[in-house]
Every structure is written in C-alpha cells, then in structure tokens.
Scaffold this active site. Structure first.
Site, PDB file in Angstrom:
ATOM      1  N   TRP A 220      50.340  38.330  30.300  1.00  0.00           N
ATOM      2  CA  TRP A 220      49.373  37.539  31.055  1.00  0.00           C
ATOM      3  C   TRP A 220      49.304  36.107  30.573  1.00  0.00           C
ATOM      4  O   TRP A 220      49.267  35.837  29.381  1.00  0.00           O
ATOM      5  CB  TRP A 220      47.979  38.138  30.902  1.00  0.00           C
ATOM      6  CG  TRP A 220      47.751  39.324  31.762  1.00  0.00           C
ATOM      7  CD1 TRP A 220      48.645  39.878  32.636  1.00  0.00           C
ATOM      8  CD2 TRP A 220      46.562  40.109  31.844  1.00  0.00           C
ATOM      9  NE1 TRP A 220      48.086  40.962  33.249  1.00  0.00           N
ATOM     10  CE2 TRP A 220      46.813  41.123  32.792  1.00  0.00           C
ATOM     11  CE3 TRP A 220      45.323  40.047  31.220  1.00  0.00           C
ATOM     12  CZ2 TRP A 220      45.852  42.073  33.116  1.00  0.00           C
ATOM     13  CZ3 TRP A 220      44.377  40.984  31.554  1.00  0.00           C
ATOM     14  CH2 TRP A 220      44.641  41.991  32.494  1.00  0.00           C
TER      15      TRP A 220
ATOM     16  N   LYS B  56      51.029  36.744  35.817  1.00  0.00           N
ATOM     17  CA  LYS B  56      51.737  37.726  35.003  1.00  0.00           C
ATOM     18  C   LYS B  56      53.207  37.334  34.921  1.00  0.00           C
ATOM     19  O   LYS B  56      53.931  37.431  35.904  1.00  0.00           O
ATOM     20  CB  LYS B  56      51.567  39.127  35.596  1.00  0.00           C
ATOM     21  CG  LYS B  56      51.649  40.191  34.547  1.00  0.00           C
ATOM     22  CD  LYS B  56      50.928  41.448  34.977  1.00  0.00           C
ATOM     23  CE  LYS B  56      50.836  42.404  33.805  1.00  0.00           C
ATOM     24  NZ  LYS B  56      50.372  43.714  34.164  1.00  0.00           N
TER      25      LYS B  56
ATOM     26  N   GLU C 287      26.235  38.769  42.671  1.00  0.00           N
ATOM     27  CA  GLU C 287      25.805  40.151  42.440  1.00  0.00           C
ATOM     28  C   GLU C 287      25.029  40.328  41.134  1.00  0.00           C
ATOM     29  O   GLU C 287      24.495  41.397  40.877  1.00  0.00           O
ATOM     30  CB  GLU C 287      27.032  41.075  42.395  1.00  0.00           C
ATOM     31  CG  GLU C 287      27.766  41.227  43.724  1.00  0.00           C
ATOM     32  CD  GLU C 287      28.849  40.185  43.940  1.00  0.00           C
ATOM     33  OE1 GLU C 287      28.770  39.104  43.322  1.00  0.00           O
ATOM     34  OE2 GLU C 287      29.782  40.454  44.729  1.00  0.00           O
TER      35      GLU C 287
ATOM     36  N   THR D  87      27.888  36.865  49.556  1.00  0.00           N
ATOM     37  CA  THR D  87      28.954  36.332  48.696  1.00  0.00           C
ATOM     38  C   THR D  87      29.789  35.362  49.523  1.00  0.00           C
ATOM     39  O   THR D  87      29.788  35.437  50.758  1.00  0.00           O
ATOM     40  CB  THR D  87      29.868  37.458  48.189  1.00  0.00           C
ATOM     41  OG1 THR D  87      30.384  38.139  49.343  1.00  0.00           O
ATOM     42  CG2 THR D  87      29.105  38.445  47.336  1.00  0.00           C
TER      43      THR D  87
HETATM   44  P1  AMP Z   1      29.977  33.783  42.958  1.00  0.00           P
HETATM   45  O1  AMP Z   1      29.487  35.144  43.183  1.00  0.00           O
HETATM   46  O2  AMP Z   1      30.496  33.133  44.209  1.00  0.00           O
HETATM   47  O3  AMP Z   1      28.963  32.936  42.285  1.00  0.00           O
HETATM   48  O4  AMP Z   1      31.243  33.864  41.987  1.00  0.00           O
HETATM   49  C1  AMP Z   1      31.237  34.604  40.796  1.00  0.00           C
HETATM   50  C2  AMP Z   1      32.489  34.352  40.011  1.00  0.00           C
HETATM   51  O5  AMP Z   1      32.539  33.004  39.546  1.00  0.00           O
HETATM   52  C3  AMP Z   1      32.600  35.167  38.747  1.00  0.00           C
HETATM   53  O6  AMP Z   1      33.044  36.477  38.979  1.00  0.00           O
HETATM   54  C4  AMP Z   1      33.605  34.351  37.934  1.00  0.00           C
HETATM   55  O7  AMP Z   1      34.930  34.604  38.330  1.00  0.00           O
HETATM   56  C5  AMP Z   1      33.254  32.940  38.319  1.00  0.00           C
HETATM   57  N1  AMP Z   1      32.412  32.342  37.271  1.00  0.00           N
HETATM   58  C6  AMP Z   1      31.088  32.150  37.288  1.00  0.00           C
HETATM   59  N2  AMP Z   1      30.680  31.547  36.151  1.00  0.00           N
HETATM   60  C7  AMP Z   1      31.774  31.370  35.386  1.00  0.00           C
HETATM   61  C8  AMP Z   1      32.014  30.818  34.088  1.00  0.00           C
HETATM   62  N3  AMP Z   1      31.051  30.286  33.345  1.00  0.00           N
HETATM   63  N4  AMP Z   1      33.276  30.845  33.613  1.00  0.00           N
HETATM   64  C9  AMP Z   1      34.280  31.356  34.350  1.00  0.00           C
HETATM   65  N5  AMP Z   1      34.128  31.880  35.573  1.00  0.00           N
HETATM   66  C10 AMP Z   1      32.882  31.884  36.094  1.00  0.00           C
END
Ligand code: AMP
Length: 538
Positions: free
Chosen positions: A446, A441, A330, A186
């Site tokens: 929110w 918040k 994940e 990550t």
């Molecule tokens: P990563 O594991 O670095 O790819 O990040 C995952 C996170 O990216 C998710 O938990 C979301 O917060 C954000 N994310 C991914 N796709 C979207 C989407 N289409 N809209 C909003 N947030 C997204």
C-alpha cells in the site's frame, strides 16, 4: 435494580432553554444575506424558535415530519434548528452546493413538507419547485423588504412575517430522547445520497462531548465561529455546543472568502473556529500576503479531510493551536481529535519530523474504535499495522433512513464500517492512512495517498495536491500526483520529485506529476479522486 435518578430525556429544546435562562444576553453575531451583520442573543433566539414552533404546529405538521433547510450559517438557521427539532419535527439540512437533481432526490426521499430557503437559493428552488412533490410551503429566510421578487412571484412566504404572526409561548413537548431530531444526507460520491437520522440523545451527547477540554474546549469565555456549514452534519455540532455552555457565536453567513473571514475573526474577536482544510489554506495565504496576524484566534479545528502538516505549522507560527478532527456524516460528526498546541515544543518537534505526521487522534469518550483485516479479523493496535477502521458509540449511525440495503452498507456486527484505512496505537491514537477506495496498491504493497499529498504540500510552491492510482501492467497500480501551484510559482517536476525523494520511500515517488489550475472538490470541500482517476483513464 433501577436507580433513584430522574428519567429526564436529553432533548434539543433543553439546550436553548438553558441558554436563554442562563446565558440569555450572550451575543450572537450573524452575517445575513445582504452582507450586513445582525446582532441577537440566546434569549431572542429562544423566543423566535418558540414562535417558529407555533407556526409549524399551526400548519398541521405531525410528529417526526421533515422540515428542510437550504441555508447559510446565520441566526435564522439557528432558530430553525431549535424550533423544528424542539417541537418534535426533524430538521433536515440540505447541502445547497449539490446539483439541482440531487437536491430534488434528497427532498423527495426525505418527504420534506416545508422548506426554509436562504434568499440566495430562491432561484434554485423556484427552478425545481414543481418536482418537489412533498413540499407544501417554501419560506424564504428574509424580512419582507428583502424578499426577492422571484420568491414573491413563486408564492414563497417570508420568514419574518411567519415569525411575527406567532406567539412566543410554546410548551416544548417531552419527547423520547431516541426520537429523530435531525437529518443529513451523505455527499453521495458513490450511488444515491443516504440519509443519517440524528436523535435528540445523540445530538446532546455529541455536543456535550465536543465542549470538553481536549476536544474543542468551549465555555463562556469562547467566541465560536463555525465556518463549517450548518447544512452539513449540524455544523460539526457547534450550533448545539455553543449555547449549551454559553459561548458567544459568530455566524459568517455566505461570505466565506479569506478577507471576510479574517475581518470577522479580528473585529468580532473570534477565539475558536472550525472548518475544512481548503478554507484555511486560503486564509493563511491571505494573512501571509498582507503580513497580518490573527491575534484573537486561539484555536482552529481542522477536519473533514486530513490536515496537511504544513497547515498546522503555519497556524502554530501565528500562535494558534490546531485540533485535528476526524469524523463523518454518520458519526455526528466528531469521532477523533488530536489537540496540537502551538506552545508545546514536543508537538512541534513531532510534527516537523518527516515521519511523524499529524495523526487524527484519540476517540472522544463514548466512541470506540477498532481495525480489522480483509477477513474481518482483528488487527493489532501497534501504531503500524493498518486495517479497515470501524467505530461504534451513542452518536454513530447504525443504519440509514429508509434505505433497504443499509445494513450491508454501513453497520457491521454492531460496528460502523467507516470506509477508512487506519492504524491505532496501543494508547488509542488513530491515524487515517487513506480512504479504502483511494489507497494505491503497488506491487502488493500500500501507498498512502494522504502521506504523498502531505509530502507534496510541504513544498513551498505547492498549494494543493492529490495522489491517485493509475493502472499499471507490472505493478498493478502506480501513483500519479495532481498539483495546484501557488500563484507566481513556476512548475518544476524535478524540484518536486527531489523534494519528495527526501520524504517518502523511493517506490512511492509518483510516476507522473500533472500541474493543474484547480482540483475537483465535492460540495463539502473534499477532492473528488474518482474524477481524477477517470481523467487519467481518458
Ligand atoms: P463526510 O461524511 O462527507 O463528512 O466524509 C467523511 C470522510 O471524510 C471520512 O470517512 C474520511 O475519509 C474523511 N475525513 C474526515 N476527517 C478527516 C481527517 N481529519 N483526516 C482524514 N480524513 C478525514
């Protein structure tokens, strides 16, 4: 009672074997490190993956040993995907945009024995080589005549020489489908990066699922250009899905600027592409500035961060369908998709309505979703009530690789805690309201930073926007907006405030607007809001 069906494991090697057998001559166009285009096909990729697998065995690698890659989207990276995982090792893709110290941490944590490195990262790797304790050999993804002198001086080996020295006959092992096949860390915006280990089974099922019509709709007639990097979450599964269905692949290498992507899309007749919103913003601007059209392109998948409504509308005007996709490292990564066709008047109508944002969509078959409140109680799926989004399914991580506190970090009662706040409609459509840690918040209520950003980005002068919370004595927190303007626009707080006034509730209107030259982004293109918050504190 057991069924009478065969117990045939779902293996990554079976994807490339199938592609070679049934779509062997289907073309793969790959931009290599010197900028030229290399043309190959699935039969050749299969053969060269087998040679690579023989090389790895000859080096004494044992089952499940990790093999790292620092590469762009090109045919050699694709061969490594199949040669490494297919032979029973773990293909560990590393994000080269991370800081050198993070890369050292990740390589050592994963215990990578071999590293495959694009020529453009030779300097980076040579600089930290002594700190990469587990790495026995570094192979540069290059031919002999393009090996950087620094690589030769550092004793790195040449990929093409390795491939040429080995036999193309390889007996792909019948592995356990639940064995580890891929590893990706990550981005680690908080704490150390954590490794997600994909299995053969999860990879194959995820690839099958994303080919389906309402997800990415891939088939023999599709030309797929993954702009999303192969170093992050298996390039959203596209390098596995395309060969599975015999889709043609266009791999853009290192040249990801708007002009290069446009050129590749139009000359190579790309019909489907996928990537994060920041990439598409620049491409759309380039198309506008050059009064161009992007005719061969039929569909773009946008994810990794919320797809701004205005971006979907701009693609629709060009006749391109948009798929809004949500996922995480994940979740392999695709968990939710929302197909928004350019031609469907209802979708267009819905999206231009100020209150109807582009939702992240329904879960793919295999993924289940739920939302819970602060006490872990269920939150109703009515499209309005929001809660912490949890997911589960065969391609969702249950824990992290070699990470002692993993259970408390991710898995929760058999569900994975995404860290996102969402609403779910009765029919299953999910809308991500915010990242749990980014939500603002104010006065106990929110404010969705995503909604505020979308509203700001619908202003024609705004290129990018990020909303974060500032501590406030009276309200707890108040929103502050950082804005990057399009070139040639003049900053006008009043203009932007009155634009927002017609789109969000009055108490959501930011207290401050800061016009900035650029926003800080993570290595995967997400805005680093923690940096903006600490800027505000200073
Ligand atoms: P990563 O594991 O670095 O790819 O990040 C995952 C996170 O990216 C998710 O938990 C979301 O917060 C954000 N994310 C991914 N796709 C979207 C989407 N289409 N809209 C909003 N947030 C997204």
């Amino acid at each position: 009672m057991r069924s009478t069906m065969m117990d045939q494991p779902l293996l990554i090697s079976s994807i490339i074997r199938h592609a070679a057998a049934c779509h062997g001559s289907t073309e793969i166009v790959s931009r290599v490190s010197d900028g030229s285009l290399h043309r190959t096909n699935y039969a050749e990729v299969y053969e060269r993956s087998a040679k690579l697998a023989n090389a790895l065995i000859s080096w004494g690698l044992q089952s499940a040993n990790r093999v790292g890659t620092l590469g762009w989207n090109d045919h050699r990276h694709l061969e490594i995907y199949y040669g490494v995982s297919g032979a029973g090792f773990v293909c560990h893709t590393i994000n080269p945009r991370l800081f050198a110290d993070q890369i050292v941490y990740i390589v050592n944590h994963a215990n990578d024995r071999v590293l495959f490195v694009d020529p453009s990262f030779v300097g980076l790797v040579a600089g930290v080589r002594e700190r990469l304790h587990s790495v026995e050999r570094v192979i540069v993804m290059s031919s002999a005549n393009t090996m950087p002198p620094e690589a030769i001086a550092a004793g790195f080996e040449c990929y093409e020489e390795v491939v040429a020295a080995h036999n193309s006959m390889f007996d792909w092992p019948r592995l356990d489908e639940n064995d580890a096949a891929g590893l990706c860390y990550t981005s680690g915006t908080t704490g150390d990066p954590k490794g997600v280990l994909y299995s053969h089974r999860s990879t194959v099922l995820h690839a099958l699922a994303i080919c389906t019509p309402d997800v990415f709709n891939l088939g023999e007639g599709t030309t797929v250009m993954p702009v999303v990097p192969m170093f992050h979450v298996n390039g959203w599964g596209l390098p596995h899905a395309a060969p599975m269905v015999g889709a043609r692949l266009v791999l853009p290498g290192q040249k990801l600027d708007a002009a290069s992507l446009y050129w590749l899309t139009t000359t190579e007749k790309v019909t489907f592409t996928a990537g994060v919103p920041t990439v598409w913003g620049s491409l759309l601007d380039w198309i506008d500035e050059n009064s161009a059209d992007i005719a061969p392109l039929q569909c773009v998948a946008i994810g990794g961060a919320a797809c701004p409504q205005i971006m979907a509308e701009r693609f629709h005007k060009l006749g391109v369908d948009v798929i809004h996709a949500w996922g995480m490292t994940e979740t392999s990564p695709v968990g939710l998709t929302n197909r928004c066709p350019a031609s469907a008047p209802t979708a267009l109508e819905g999206m231009t309505h100020p209150n109807q944002r582009l939702k992240q969509g329904k879960p793919l078959f295999g993924v289940e979703t739920r939302i819970v409140d602060d006490n872990d109680g269920p939150v109703v799926h009515d499209g309005t009530a929001s809660g912490r989004l949890q997911v589960r399914g065969p391609w969702i991580a249950s824990t992290y690789f070699n990470f002692p506190s993993a259970q408390t970090d991710g898995a929760n009662d058999g569900w994975f805690e995404t860290g996102d706040i969402a609403t779910i409609e009765e029919v299953g459509t999910v809308e991500i309201v915010d990242r749990a840690k980014d939500v603002i918040k104010s006065g106990g209520e929110w404010i969705s930073s995503v909604t505020l950003e979308n509203a700001a980005m619908s202003h024609s002068d705004v290129y990018e926007a990020a909303a974060v919370a500032r501590d406030d004595e009276r309200w707890g927190e108040r929103p502050v907006l950082f804005v990057v303007l399009r070139p040639g626009s003049t900053p006008s707080k009043e203009g932007l405030l009155s634009h927002l006034g017609t789109r969000v509730a009055r108490w959501w209107i930011p207290d401050e607007i800061h016009f900035v030259d650029e926003l800080p982004h993570t290595a995967t293109g997400k805005v680093v809001k923690a940096t903006l918050r600490s800027r505000l504190k200073q």
